[in-house]
Enzyme design. Structure first.
Site, PDB file in Angstrom:
ATOM      1  N   ASP A 121       0.887 -15.764  11.835  1.00  0.00           N
ATOM      2  CA  ASP A 121       1.330 -15.129  10.592  1.00  0.00           C
ATOM      3  C   ASP A 121       1.233 -16.065   9.395  1.00  0.00           C
ATOM      4  O   ASP A 121       1.535 -15.673   8.271  1.00  0.00           O
ATOM      5  CB  ASP A 121       2.780 -14.636  10.757  1.00  0.00           C
ATOM      6  N   SER A 133       3.889  -9.658   4.608  1.00  0.00           N
ATOM      7  CA  SER A 133       3.276  -8.916   5.714  1.00  0.00           C
ATOM      8  C   SER A 133       3.860  -7.518   5.817  1.00  0.00           C
ATOM      9  O   SER A 133       5.080  -7.322   5.711  1.00  0.00           O
ATOM     10  CB  SER A 133       3.502  -9.656   7.032  1.00  0.00           C
ATOM     11  N   GLN A 161      -3.753  -8.115  10.515  1.00  0.00           N
ATOM     12  CA  GLN A 161      -2.562  -7.976   9.682  1.00  0.00           C
ATOM     13  C   GLN A 161      -2.908  -7.281   8.378  1.00  0.00           C
ATOM     14  O   GLN A 161      -3.958  -7.531   7.797  1.00  0.00           O
ATOM     15  CB  GLN A 161      -1.956  -9.349   9.368  1.00  0.00           C
TER      16      GLN A 161
END
Length: 299
Positions: free
Chosen positions: A213, A241, A291
């Protein structure tokens, strides 16, 4: 019987670890059956780091899975920002326990509100047809600069601020411009845990989730920000995100160098999409990550 990783899920009331190693960032307290509690460091001002929330949710799910099953996919949605000053409670639902596949759903709650949800699937290993496309030619980790050093050069206090610098070794590998497709942004990073990890596959899967991430949103923002983000410069964009998915393909170790070959094929409507192919140093494709992130001008 649930598994125990090096990032031990400790019994309620036990003393938490003292340190900032990656295993400490995955540490959870088991407060009841299927109920765990953890805390997260900062990933953006006043916001818990989403990769740590996802990794802790996977740790909680994996603790309810018997030995011999490993995670092969996870899908998470970030619904609200996490508060670093308060604990996060992870509630695990056992959706399915099949002969080959098991499914778990984890709801992360803070202040009575759901901040993150995770669906994860686990399976037994089996033999079958195996293929992959080749790893891109990239400079080795020894040939490229340490990201912490780049940040320290730009702002000495910046590299000390972010906790992941103490948990991960990160090297930036430039991508030749001629290798990038028109309209696509791309960057590559070598990443590994700073300390040796135990041999539990769940621990390594959680470590990869934590690391995955970090740089996907900046990859989507490269066309606007350029490489300044990698040097620790402040962003003119608000990045956060929205959702995050990982597919684990082959066994790997997160304490050995992994190449995150990241690319963003699209940005628009205040959103950016980014992919990462994750390779072992030996050229095995070990995971794929996707993502979607919010991309807006700072207000």
């Amino acid at each position: 019987m649930g598994r125990h990783t090096q990032s031990a899920v400790r019994a309620s009331g036990a003393t938490p670890p003292d340190g900032a190693a990656l295993v400490d960032f995955l540490e959870l307290e088991e407060v009841d059956t299927g109920l765990f509690r953890g805390s997260c460091h900062e990933g953006a001002p006043l916001r818990a780091f989403g990769g740590q929330v996802a990794a802790q949710a996977l740790t909680a799910a994996g603790h309810t899975v018997p030995d011999g099953r490993t995670v092969h996919s996870l899908h998470g949605y970030f619904l609200r920002p996490g508060d670093t000053g308060r604990p996060i409670v992870y509630a695990v639902e056992r959706l399915r326990d099949g002969g080959s596949y098991l499914s778990r759903r984890v709801t992360a709650v803070q202040n009575g509100e759901t901040i993150f949800t995770l669906s994860a699937s686990f399976k037994r290993a089996e033999q079958g047809h195996d293929r992959q496309f080749p790893m891109p030619e990239t400079a080795t980790p020894e040939e490229v600069p340490d990201l912490g050093g780049l940040w320290a050069g730009a702002s000495p206090e910046h590299s000390e601020k972010w906790a992941f610098h103490r948990a991960l070794d990160i090297r930036y590998a430039p991508v030749p411009e001629e290798q990038t497709l028109p309209g696509q942004t791309e960057q590559r990073l070598w990443i590994r845990a700073s300390e040796r990890l135990a041999d539990d596959p769940l621990l390594h899967a959680c470590a990869l989730a934590y690391a995955s991430d970090l740089w996907l949103a900046p990859t989507a923002a490269l066309a606007v920000e350029g490489p300044a983000l990698l040097r620790g410069a402040s962003s003119s964009l608000f990045l956060t995100s929205l959702d995050h998915a990982i597919w684990y393909h082959r066994p790997f170790r997160a304490d050995e160098w992994m190449l995150f070959a990241q690319r963003s094929p699209s940005a628009g409507d205040g959103r950016g999409l980014a992919h990462a192919d994750v390779w072992s140093r030996g050229g095995r494709l070990v995971a794929s990550v996707v993502q979607e992130t919010v991309m807006r001008r700072q207000r």
